[in-house]
Design a protein around this motif. Structure first.
Motif, short mmCIF file in Angstrom:
data_model
loop_
_atom_site.label_atom_id
_atom_site.label_comp_id
_atom_site.label_asym_id
_atom_site.label_seq_id
_atom_site.Cartn_x
_atom_site.Cartn_y
_atom_site.Cartn_z
N CYS A 1 6.25 3.09 2.29
CA CYS A 1 6.97 3.80 1.07
C CYS A 1 5.54 4.53 0.40
O CYS A 1 4.64 3.74 0.04
N CYS A 2 6.05 5.40 -0.39
CA CYS A 2 4.98 6.07 -1.22
C CYS A 2 6.00 6.69 -2.59
O CYS A 2 6.58 7.40 -2.56
N CYS A 3 5.28 6.29 -3.69
CA CYS A 3 5.81 6.66 -4.91
C CYS A 3 5.40 8.32 -5.16
O CYS A 3 4.21 8.36 -4.80
N ILE A 4 6.11 9.13 -5.64
CA ILE A 4 5.80 10.55 -5.91
C ILE A 4 5.95 11.04 -7.04
O ILE A 4 7.11 11.10 -7.64
N GLY A 5 4.86 11.65 -8.07
CA GLY A 5 4.99 11.90 -9.24
C GLY A 5 4.60 13.59 -9.39
O GLY A 5 5.06 14.17 -10.48
N ALA A 6 4.40 14.18 -8.08
CA ALA A 6 4.00 15.58 -8.17
C ALA A 6 5.26 16.42 -7.57
O ALA A 6 5.45 16.28 -6.43
N ARG B 1 0.99 -1.02 -0.24
CA ARG B 1 -0.04 -0.24 -0.05
C ARG B 1 0.81 1.21 0.15
O ARG B 1 1.99 1.11 0.51
N SER B 2 0.43 2.11 -0.65
CA SER B 2 1.34 3.63 -0.47
C SER B 2 1.11 4.19 0.79
O SER B 2 -0.10 4.27 1.37
N ARG B 3 2.18 4.19 1.78
CA ARG B 3 1.94 4.86 3.06
C ARG B 3 2.97 6.21 3.12
O ARG B 3 4.10 6.34 2.71
N ARG B 4 2.18 7.12 3.75
CA ARG B 4 2.85 8.47 3.64
C ARG B 4 3.12 8.96 5.18
O ARG B 4 3.64 10.16 5.23
N ARG B 5 2.86 7.95 6.26
CA ARG B 5 3.18 8.53 7.44
C ARG B 5 4.14 7.78 8.31
O ARG B 5 3.91 6.42 8.09
#
Ligand SMILES: Cc1cc2nc3c(=O)[nH]c(=O)nc-3n(C[C@H](O)[C@H](O)[C@H](O)COP(=O)(O)O)c2cc1C
Length: 245
Positions: A212-217, A68-72
């Motif tokens: 982990c979260c991938c970031i395109g912005a 899952r994308s995890r952001r915290r």
């Protein structure tokens, strides 16, 4: 009124389509020089990476189901061995054969246009700063010492996970590495390559119990400036934050 079909996205896809006739013609771009497959910073301070640790993990199926994308993230640091394992999983060399070194992620034509940089925020025994991953030698090359977390957060549209992560992976493309062969169509492949690398990192992070979260912005040139790259021949294409959960 302009239609979305006239925009650059559709235009790019149309103009880089292969069909049975056009595949034999080449784009009108003139000769394209072929750059080396590896980038390195010979003058940079160099940090040897420890041997990655591939502990017994759950089955691939369970890891895929958990991803899952995890952001915290917690403020706890990750170890150098964890960092080395993530680097190896994302893009490490797994096979030398003929003139190629093949990696964990596939790459169109085995041309490997994607470079990895790291912004280190909290890694035990490693100073905060920007590092370049030397794939061939499995080492880090120091580009600049400082905590770039805040600067990079602003450059990523104020997404707090960037600075909160223990490390930010920053992927760039050396466009000509793919363009000398694939001409205009190379852009498609460069982004596919980056997607494979990002997924490898996410799967490995999940297996290791990390977020982990991938970031395109992001504001491309703000990140290019931090990396001291020109934004044309080499430009940022993708990011990923990693931290403890
Ligand atoms: C190419 C790409 C770019 C993304 N950019 C961002 C981003 O800038 N910020 C963010 O919070 N999530 C970003 N994501 C994560 C997606 O929001 C996430 O993958 C999606 O919501 C599905 O959730 P999951 O990954 O947990 O399955 C990106 C994902 C991809 C594949």
């Amino acid at each position: 009124m302009m239609s979305y079909k006239d925009g650059i996205a559709y235009q790019y896809l149309r103009e880089t389509k292969y069909d049975r006739e056009s595949i034999l013609r080449r784009d009108d771009l003139g000769p394209i020089p072929r750059p080396p497959v590896y980038k390195n910073y010979p003058e940079a301070a160099r940090i040897a990476l420890p041997k990655p640790a591939f502990e017994k993990t759950e089955s691939l199926w369970s890891i895929l189901n958990q991803r899952r994308s995890r952001r915290r993230y917690t403020p706890d640091p990750i170890s150098m061995t964890t960092l080395a394992t993530l680097l190896r999983a994302a893009q490490g060399i797994t096979l030398s054969a003929r003139d190629y070194q093949f990696r964990t992620a596939p790459s169109a034509g085995a041309l490997y246009p994607v470079e990895t940089y790291l912004s280190i925020h909290r890694v035990s025994d490693l100073k905060q700063g920007i590092y370049h991953f030397n794939v061939l030698d499995f080492a880090l090359e120091e580009i600049g010492q400082d905590n770039f977390g805040e600067h990079l957060t602003r450059a990523a549209l104020d997404q707090a996970m960037v600075g909160r992560g223990a490390v930010l992976f920053i992927w760039t493309a050396i466009v000509l590495r793919a363009m000398w062969k694939y001409r205009n169509r190379c852009i498609r492949y460069i982004f596919m390559d980056a997607g494979h690398i990002g997924q490898n990192l996410q799967v490995a992070a999940t297996a290791m119990g990390l977020g982990c979260c991938c970031i395109g912005a992001f504001y491309d040139d703000e990140i290019n400036q931090i990396l001291r790259i020109d934004g044309e021949e080499e430009t940022v294409i993708y990011l990923a934050a990693v931290g403890n959960l």
